[in-house]
Design a protein around this motif. Structure first.
Motif, PDB file in Angstrom:
ATOM      1  N   GLY A 100      32.763 -21.898  70.514  1.00 11.12           N
ATOM      2  CA  GLY A 100      31.823 -21.236  69.611  1.00 11.12           C
ATOM      3  C   GLY A 100      31.568 -22.068  68.374  1.00 11.12           C
ATOM      4  N   GLU A 101      30.434 -21.846  67.724  1.00 15.15           N
ATOM      5  CA  GLU A 101      30.078 -22.522  66.493  1.00 15.15           C
ATOM      6  C   GLU A 101      29.557 -21.486  65.530  1.00 15.15           C
ATOM      7  N   GLU A 102      29.888 -21.657  64.283  1.00 16.26           N
ATOM      8  CA  GLU A 102      29.445 -20.700  63.290  1.00 16.26           C
ATOM      9  C   GLU A 102      27.926 -20.659  63.236  1.00 16.26           C
ATOM     10  N   GLY A 103      27.362 -19.477  63.290  1.00 22.66           N
ATOM     11  CA  GLY A 103      25.916 -19.328  63.215  1.00 22.66           C
ATOM     12  C   GLY A 103      25.223 -19.427  64.548  1.00 22.66           C
ATOM     13  N   LYS A 104      25.992 -19.718  65.619  1.00 24.15           N
ATOM     14  CA  LYS A 104      25.362 -19.853  66.925  1.00 24.15           C
ATOM     15  C   LYS A 104      25.309 -18.495  67.602  1.00 24.15           C
ATOM     16  N   LEU A 135      18.907 -18.573  74.142  1.00 23.65           N
ATOM     17  CA  LEU A 135      19.662 -19.446  73.244  1.00 23.65           C
ATOM     18  C   LEU A 135      18.948 -19.575  71.899  1.00 23.65           C
ATOM     19  N   VAL A 136      19.567 -19.019  70.854  1.00 22.22           N
ATOM     20  CA  VAL A 136      18.949 -19.006  69.526  1.00 22.22           C
ATOM     21  C   VAL A 136      19.427 -20.176  68.670  1.00 22.22           C
ATOM     22  N   SER A 137      20.424 -20.912  69.134  1.00 19.11           N
ATOM     23  CA  SER A 137      21.050 -21.940  68.309  1.00 19.11           C
ATOM     24  C   SER A 137      20.100 -22.999  67.758  1.00 19.11           C
ATOM     25  N   PRO A 138      18.954 -23.337  68.423  1.00 19.61           N
ATOM     26  CA  PRO A 138      18.060 -24.321  67.799  1.00 19.61           C
ATOM     27  C   PRO A 138      17.569 -23.909  66.411  1.00 19.61           C
ATOM     28  N   ALA A 139      17.646 -22.611  66.088  1.00 20.48           N
ATOM     29  CA  ALA A 139      17.243 -22.153  64.754  1.00 20.48           C
ATOM     30  C   ALA A 139      18.277 -22.508  63.706  1.00 20.48           C
ATOM     31  N   GLY A 140      19.419 -23.069  64.122  1.00 15.44           N
ATOM     32  CA  GLY A 140      20.437 -23.508  63.178  1.00 15.44           C
ATOM     33  C   GLY A 140      21.023 -22.367  62.375  1.00 15.44           C
ATOM     34  N   ALA A 141      21.100 -22.566  61.072  1.00 12.05           N
ATOM     35  CA  ALA A 141      21.724 -21.580  60.187  1.00 12.05           C
ATOM     36  C   ALA A 141      20.953 -20.268  60.150  1.00 12.05           C
ATOM     37  N   ARG A 142      19.720 -20.263  60.634  1.00 12.26           N
ATOM     38  CA  ARG A 142      18.892 -19.054  60.564  1.00 12.26           C
ATOM     39  C   ARG A 142      18.876 -18.289  61.896  1.00 12.26           C
ATOM     40  N   ALA A 143      19.771 -18.660  62.819  1.00  8.52           N
ATOM     41  CA  ALA A 143      19.814 -17.994  64.117  1.00  8.52           C
ATOM     42  C   ALA A 143      20.046 -16.503  63.976  1.00  8.52           C
ATOM     43  N   GLY A 144      20.980 -16.137  63.087  1.00  4.11           N
ATOM     44  CA  GLY A 144      21.247 -14.713  62.870  1.00  4.11           C
ATOM     45  C   GLY A 144      20.030 -13.968  62.352  1.00  4.11           C
ATOM     46  N   GLU A 145      19.275 -14.609  61.455  1.00  2.00           N
ATOM     47  CA  GLU A 145      18.066 -13.979  60.919  1.00  2.00           C
ATOM     48  C   GLU A 145      17.013 -13.778  62.011  1.00  2.00           C
ATOM     49  N   ILE A 183       9.599 -16.039  72.920  1.00  2.00           N
ATOM     50  CA  ILE A 183       9.883 -14.983  71.949  1.00  2.00           C
ATOM     51  C   ILE A 183      10.807 -15.524  70.855  1.00  2.00           C
ATOM     52  N   LEU A 184      11.804 -16.310  71.248  1.00  2.00           N
ATOM     53  CA  LEU A 184      12.713 -16.903  70.273  1.00  2.00           C
ATOM     54  C   LEU A 184      11.980 -17.886  69.361  1.00  2.00           C
ATOM     55  N   ALA A 185      11.099 -18.704  69.952  1.00  6.06           N
ATOM     56  CA  ALA A 185      10.330 -19.648  69.141  1.00  6.06           C
ATOM     57  C   ALA A 185       9.434 -18.905  68.159  1.00  6.06           C
ATOM     58  N   LEU A 186       8.839 -17.793  68.617  1.00 10.41           N
ATOM     59  CA  LEU A 186       7.985 -16.990  67.740  1.00 10.41           C
ATOM     60  C   LEU A 186       8.793 -16.401  66.597  1.00 10.41           C
ATOM     61  N   GLY A 187       9.996 -15.857  66.907  1.00  9.98           N
ATOM     62  CA  GLY A 187      10.833 -15.286  65.854  1.00  9.98           C
ATOM     63  C   GLY A 187      11.174 -16.304  64.790  1.00  9.98           C
ATOM     64  N   PHE A 188      11.510 -17.525  65.215  1.00  3.99           N
ATOM     65  CA  PHE A 188      11.816 -18.588  64.253  1.00  3.99           C
ATOM     66  C   PHE A 188      10.578 -18.942  63.431  1.00  3.99           C
ATOM     67  N   GLY A 189       9.423 -19.015  64.114  1.00  6.32           N
ATOM     68  CA  GLY A 189       8.186 -19.332  63.404  1.00  6.32           C
ATOM     69  C   GLY A 189       7.831 -18.294  62.359  1.00  6.32           C
ATOM     70  N   LEU A 190       8.057 -17.014  62.674  1.00  7.07           N
ATOM     71  CA  LEU A 190       7.757 -15.948  61.716  1.00  7.07           C
ATOM     72  C   LEU A 190       8.632 -16.055  60.467  1.00  7.07           C
ATOM     73  N   LEU A 191       9.838 -16.624  60.624  1.00 13.22           N
ATOM     74  CA  LEU A 191      10.733 -16.773  59.485  1.00 13.22           C
ATOM     75  C   LEU A 191      10.356 -17.949  58.592  1.00 13.22           C
ATOM     76  N   VAL A 192       9.955 -19.050  59.180  1.00 12.51           N
ATOM     77  CA  VAL A 192       9.819 -20.299  58.415  1.00 12.51           C
ATOM     78  C   VAL A 192       8.382 -20.690  58.103  1.00 12.51           C
ATOM     79  N   ILE A 193       7.404 -20.138  58.837  1.00 11.71           N
ATOM     80  CA  ILE A 193       6.004 -20.501  58.577  1.00 11.71           C
ATOM     81  C   ILE A 193       5.393 -19.475  57.624  1.00 11.71           C
ATOM     82  N   PRO A 194       4.763 -19.927  56.544  1.00 11.76           N
ATOM     83  CA  PRO A 194       4.209 -18.983  55.555  1.00 11.76           C
ATOM     84  C   PRO A 194       3.225 -18.001  56.189  1.00 11.76           C
ATOM     85  N   LYS A 195       3.268 -16.772  55.718  1.00 11.76           N
ATOM     86  CA  LYS A 195       2.375 -15.744  56.239  1.00 11.76           C
ATOM     87  C   LYS A 195       0.924 -16.151  56.003  1.00 11.76           C
ATOM     88  N   GLY A 196       0.103 -15.912  56.991  1.00 10.43           N
ATOM     89  CA  GLY A 196      -1.308 -16.293  56.910  1.00 10.43           C
ATOM     90  C   GLY A 196      -1.620 -17.545  57.701  1.00 10.43           C
TER      91      GLY A 196
END
Length: 599
Positions: free
Chosen positions: A520-524, A476-486, A534-547
């Motif tokens: 269904g919900e848009e972006g879900k 379930l990727v929906s906790p990432a909200g609008a960035r689920a697709g990313e 793995i999903l939590a890591l993917g979200f973290g890689l998107l929103v947490i600054p590199k380094g």
């Protein structure tokens, strides 16, 4: 002559009463009681009340009861003093029987606020919400339920009975002037003790905005720090640590231990060690806390060094300390060292091994692949109930990892004898059959679980972004909200790069819900088969600054496939990840893990 005797008694009585208040041993109380009898002042209700209270402070409830039963007249103080004595002596039911007897005595003696708070505290000792509700109802009838002492005792009672909702209802019903630091602290403690960390954090935020400048005490601060530890809320924990310094509680031992635990559970062992190193005279609790933290990080030799330092400083270890050292040995492959500690703890430290120590030793041998020794020790250990379930579940997990289906089957038979908390172990049994190609047996385990109504706890992982936790469940990727697709696109890209490095597994298949689909919900979206970490890591890689280090918390043990994926991804993106799973911490960096694949 009679007047002289009366004057002498009047002069002596206040002095003797002061002696009673300061007496701390039974001989002194009995001697003072005798002098009051001799002076003729012991028959007065107020004098008898002081004597009852003194006997109770010394634990001599039988003497207090004899005096109480011989009193021709008793007031509410007499009843309450004896109730308090019974409760303090570990006889809460006797205390509650006095509350019932008060109304049945000749003339009846109405209870007051102190009587009710004492009775509620007795219910708290019993952790009995049913009895507590009866006392609560009577307090309502008598008009004392909203008294600050009674209400605070009710909050504590409901919390100890596991009824956080009841505690909050009482707390919310208190008028703001009655909510002092003790009542706020009691409600925070209720949430922390009942594993409701998020609610505790929210309540502390409410306290800071609604308490009219009231300063938090060390009980309140330790409760919210413990809550942060339970749910991995590092950001809030750091803010509370700042509050600790602001109000001058940094030297408080209770808070220091809570901070050591909080930082270690949030993935900052180095901060835990800094807090510990500032404690001038660490107690056994402080040492135990940092040793357990080291164990969770697989720092076996550090834990052993701390244990040696503790012994050298003359601090006597307790059962939990030894268990922490054994766990450190287990997670670091120091099997013989851990076994030596198990066999010598009685002779060296006077601590007899309990079920937890044997379970740890079986786990230690199992991790090292010494399964025959582990099975032999499990059979020798005299453990029952939930302790036996944990022991055999640990052995079952090790048999599955090392592909010993023969022993796994025998351990699985022992686990199947239990009716509660067996879901995880039975899933391990099913996986062991699957690994051996025995799919029919694996299906039979699941069928048996369905028939018995046993459900596996869903795996979840969470990551904290700007003090807000984002909780992911498998697929379930929906906790990432609008960035689920990313998130899904990023994980697909990473999977392709992992394959270039020889990765043979599969993160999962991707499907995005259409906005017009039913429910269904848009972006879900979902990624079928992808584990929550793995999903939590993917979200973290998107929103947490590199380094910056990405920290993920998980409620179950990390599986081998996800462990391999984290190692590869850490090398691909050149970032560090810290994962806290059910057993320990994993620090991933440049393609390797701090556990050395030993967990």
């Amino acid at each position: 002559m009679a007047a002289t005797s009366s004057t002498t008694a009047a002069t002596l009585t206040p002095l003797l009463i002061r002696l009673l208040r300061g007496a701390s041993d039974l001989a002194s109380v009995a001697a003072t009681h005798a002098k009051l009898l001799k002076s003729g002042a012991a028959s007065a209700v107020s004098s008898s009340n002081h004597i009852i209270a003194a006997y109770c402070r010394c634990g001599a409830t039988a003497c207090a009861r004899d005096l109480f039963d011989g009193m021709p007249d008793r007031d509410v103080v007499s009843w309450t003093a004896l109730m308090s004595g019974y409760s303090a002596a570990g006889r809460p039911r006797a205390a509650l029987s006095l509350l019932r007897a008060m109304s049945r005595t000749r003339g009846g003696v109405p209870p007051n606020a102190f009587t009710f708070s004492t009775a509620v505290s007795a219910c708290a000792r019993l952790a009995d919400a049913g009895l507590g509700r009866q006392v609560h109802a009577r307090a309502e009838v008598e008009g004392y339920a909203r008294d600050e002492f009674v209400a605070t005792a009710l909050v504590d009672m409901y919390g100890k009975a596991g009824c956080a909702e009841g505690a909050r209802a009482v707390f919310d019903d208190m008028a703001d002037p009655a909510r002092n630091a003790v009542s706020w602290g009691s409600m925070l403690s209720v949430y922390a003790q009942n594993a409701l960390g998020h609610e505790a954090v929210q309540l502390f935020a409410e306290f800071r905005t609604r308490s009219d400048g009231m300063s938090p005490n060390h009980f309140m601060l330790s409760s919210v720090v413990n809550a942060c530890a339970g749910v991995g809320r590092l950001g809030v924990g750091k803010c509370v640590h700042g509050t600790v310094f602001r109000f001058g509680h940094e030297c408080n031992g209770v808070i220091a231990v809570a901070l050591v635990d909080m930082y270690s559970k949030c993935g900052f062992y180095e901060y835990s060690r800094k807090v510990f190193d500032r404690i001038e005279q660490p107690s056994v609790i402080c040492y135990t806390s940092i040793i357990v933290a080291a164990a969770k990080y697989g720092l076996g030799r550090s834990a052993l060094a701390l244990f040696s330092e503790m012994i050298d400083r003359g601090v006597q270890p307790n059962s939990v300390t030894v268990l922490g050292v054994m766990n450190a040995c287990s997670h670091s492959g120091l099997v013989d060292t851990g076994l030596h500690l198990l066999h010598s703890m009685q002779s060296k430290y006077g601590i007899g091994p309990c079920a937890s120590h044997y379970t740890c030793a079986v786990d230690m041998l199992g991790r090292a692949g010494r399964l025959d020794e582990a099975f032999e020790l499990a059979n020798e250990a005299q453990v029952e109930g939930r302790d036996a379930l944990m022991l055999w579940s640990s052995l079952l997990s090790a048999c599955r990892i090392h592909r010993r289906l023969d022993l796994a089957t025998r351990a699985g038979q022992r686990v199947s004898e239990f009716n509660q908390d067996v879901a995880g172990a039975l899933v391990v049994m099913s996986n062991a059959y699957t690994s051996a190609g025995q799919t029919d047996n694996a299906a039979a385990v699941w069928s048996n679980m369905r028939q018995r109504g046993i459900r596996k706890e869903p795996g979840c992982s969470w990551i904290e972004i700007k003090d807000i936790p984002y909780v992911f469940y498998a697929g379930l990727v929906s906790p990432a909200g609008a960035r689920a697709g990313e998130v899904m696109m990023l994980l697909d890209e990473l999977e392709a790069k992992m394959r270039e490095k020889g990765y043979k597994g599969k993160l999962g298949s991707t499907r995005v819900f259409d906005a017009h689909e039913e429910d269904g919900e848009e972006g879900k979206g979902v990624m079928v088969g992808v584990h929550s970490e793995i999903l939590a890591l993917g979200f973290g890689l998107l929103v947490i600054p590199k380094g910056m280090t990405i920290r993920v918390m998980k409620n179950l043990r990390m599986c081998c496939d996800c462990h391999d994926a984290f190692k590869l991804i850490s090398g691909i993106v050149e970032s560090e990840f810290v994962v806290r799973d059910l057993n320990r911490f994993h620090h991933f960096k440049m393609g390797s893990c701090s556990c050395n694949d030993y967990w």
